[in-house]
Design a protein around this motif. Sequence first.
Motif, PDB file in Angstrom:
ATOM      1  N   ASN A 149       0.911  41.248  29.268  1.00  0.00           N
ATOM      2  CA  ASN A 149       0.186  40.600  28.468  1.00  0.00           C
ATOM      3  C   ASN A 149       0.753  39.395  27.804  1.00  0.00           C
ATOM      4  O   ASN A 149       0.099  38.715  27.025  1.00  0.00           O
ATOM      5  N   ASP A 180      -4.044  35.875  32.284  1.00  0.00           N
ATOM      6  CA  ASP A 180      -3.772  36.436  33.209  1.00  0.00           C
ATOM      7  C   ASP A 180      -3.334  37.828  33.054  1.00  0.00           C
ATOM      8  O   ASP A 180      -2.775  38.423  33.879  1.00  0.00           O
ATOM      9  N   LYS A 181      -3.709  38.147  31.859  1.00  0.00           N
ATOM     10  CA  LYS A 181      -3.467  39.797  31.478  1.00  0.00           C
ATOM     11  C   LYS A 181      -3.981  40.934  32.459  1.00  0.00           C
ATOM     12  O   LYS A 181      -5.010  40.793  33.047  1.00  0.00           O
ATOM     13  N   GLY A 182      -2.940  41.807  32.437  1.00  0.00           N
ATOM     14  CA  GLY A 182      -3.501  43.063  33.193  1.00  0.00           C
ATOM     15  C   GLY A 182      -2.763  44.242  32.921  1.00  0.00           C
ATOM     16  O   GLY A 182      -1.710  44.214  32.013  1.00  0.00           O
ATOM     17  N   SER A 192      -7.829  43.990  35.566  1.00  0.00           N
ATOM     18  CA  SER A 192      -7.267  42.611  35.331  1.00  0.00           C
ATOM     19  C   SER A 192      -8.171  42.582  33.922  1.00  0.00           C
ATOM     20  O   SER A 192      -9.313  42.996  33.861  1.00  0.00           O
ATOM     21  N   VAL A 193      -7.468  42.098  32.964  1.00  0.00           N
ATOM     22  CA  VAL A 193      -7.967  41.795  31.321  1.00  0.00           C
ATOM     23  C   VAL A 193      -8.679  40.448  31.513  1.00  0.00           C
ATOM     24  O   VAL A 193      -9.853  40.417  31.104  1.00  0.00           O
ATOM     25  N   ALA A 199      -9.712  37.416  36.832  1.00  0.00           N
ATOM     26  CA  ALA A 199      -9.660  38.235  38.171  1.00  0.00           C
ATOM     27  C   ALA A 199      -9.644  37.319  39.414  1.00  0.00           C
ATOM     28  O   ALA A 199     -10.612  37.664  40.258  1.00  0.00           O
ATOM     29  N   TYR A 212      -4.836  38.569  41.337  1.00  0.00           N
ATOM     30  CA  TYR A 212      -5.806  39.854  41.147  1.00  0.00           C
ATOM     31  C   TYR A 212      -6.898  40.020  42.470  1.00  0.00           C
ATOM     32  O   TYR A 212      -7.695  40.700  42.160  1.00  0.00           O
ATOM     33  N   TYR A 218      -8.682  46.356  43.192  1.00  0.00           N
ATOM     34  CA  TYR A 218      -8.496  45.995  41.710  1.00  0.00           C
ATOM     35  C   TYR A 218      -9.805  46.200  40.930  1.00  0.00           C
ATOM     36  O   TYR A 218     -10.827  46.009  41.724  1.00  0.00           O
ATOM     37  N   THR A 256     -11.614  45.044  37.060  1.00  0.00           N
ATOM     38  CA  THR A 256     -11.516  43.828  36.217  1.00  0.00           C
ATOM     39  C   THR A 256     -12.507  44.020  34.994  1.00  0.00           C
ATOM     40  O   THR A 256     -13.665  44.643  34.968  1.00  0.00           O
TER      41      THR A 256
END
Length: 372
Positions: free
Chosen positions: A64, A79-81, A149-150, A153, A166, A171, A173
């Motif tokens: 994060n 690009d948080k995840g 993916s937060v 994505a 991502y 994955y 999102t």
Amino acid sequence: MKKIILTLVAALGLFSSVNAQTWKMVVTKDDGTTDTLATGKVKSVSFTVDDQNTESIIIKELYNGGCPLDAGTSFFQYDKGFILYNNSPEVAVANNLCVGMISPYNSNATNNWYSNGALTYTDTIPATLGIWWFQQPVILRPYEQRVVSVFGAIDNTQTNSQSVDYAHSAYYTMYDPESGFKNTKYYPTPSDSIPTSHYLKAYEFGLGNAWSLSVTSPGLFIFQTKGVTPNAFASNSDNYVYEPGRQATAAFRCLKVPTSWVIDGMEVFVAGDANNKKRLTSDIDAGSVSLTNKLGHSLYRNVDAEATEALPENSGKLVYNYSKAVDSANNGEGVIDAEASIRNGAHIIYMDTNNSTNDFHERTQFSLRDAQ
């Protein structure tokens, strides 16, 4: 099962093309008994799966804090995840699996949820801004993970080489512009590689155009709604609470999530800040872990070495001398390298003591980048 479903759908289509009132659907049970329904009275057919080993689903890793830009002195934070993981040898199933973050956004912010040095809540925790949930039951095979993916994505490495790719079909999102979370800086159209069934849905009860997971110190948790859908729960004003001492407006509105619904959570602090305050109750997370942001670092689960080494299938597959912990001494000599071991075919069991101080460490990079 897939063949059975397709056959059933084809049969129902044939029924409707002839005369739905003249056909009956016969369901044969395991004990040989049957139920018969006139197809003209069948509105829809759906399949459900019961919850199973939900307590084994953990937050394996959180990324994060963002990463450096290729040019300039700033950093990239879109690009948080995070990664969920089945920490057991049994299949785990969770219906209505949701993701929330606790108020306030940052651990060192003014925290009005305290009175006389103690939190004012015990049986519920205040989720802020909105919640997200998976469209289908989350089913994880033993030791299987799920990447979420937060933001962003897409293959973010095309514009920022130290970021995260991502763009993979496996994955998931957080992407639901209709919810109100539609800031395209945070939510570019996901990669075509990601199926729309992998988009998490959201309900926004707060105020903002993006689910602002803290870049320094979030309190992230996963939970299940019980006896009610996530949307119905989040949209019910009876479940709202407002930050103490603030106006009863959307800007300070929170959702009361029962602590009994919470499966896992992690408390992140700003390193070395005297103003840090606990937000998650001790039954969810009795400790905390710190993060140095803007450098591409992540927070990663510690390996339960004894339990992992005891798995007979891991013989000859475990890789040691883990070097990616920020504070590793002697190049992590003797410490299991979880990701390298997984690539070598090993199964990993992670620490899960409901105490982030014991369960997590700061890692030099998001594990998704190890193979990039």
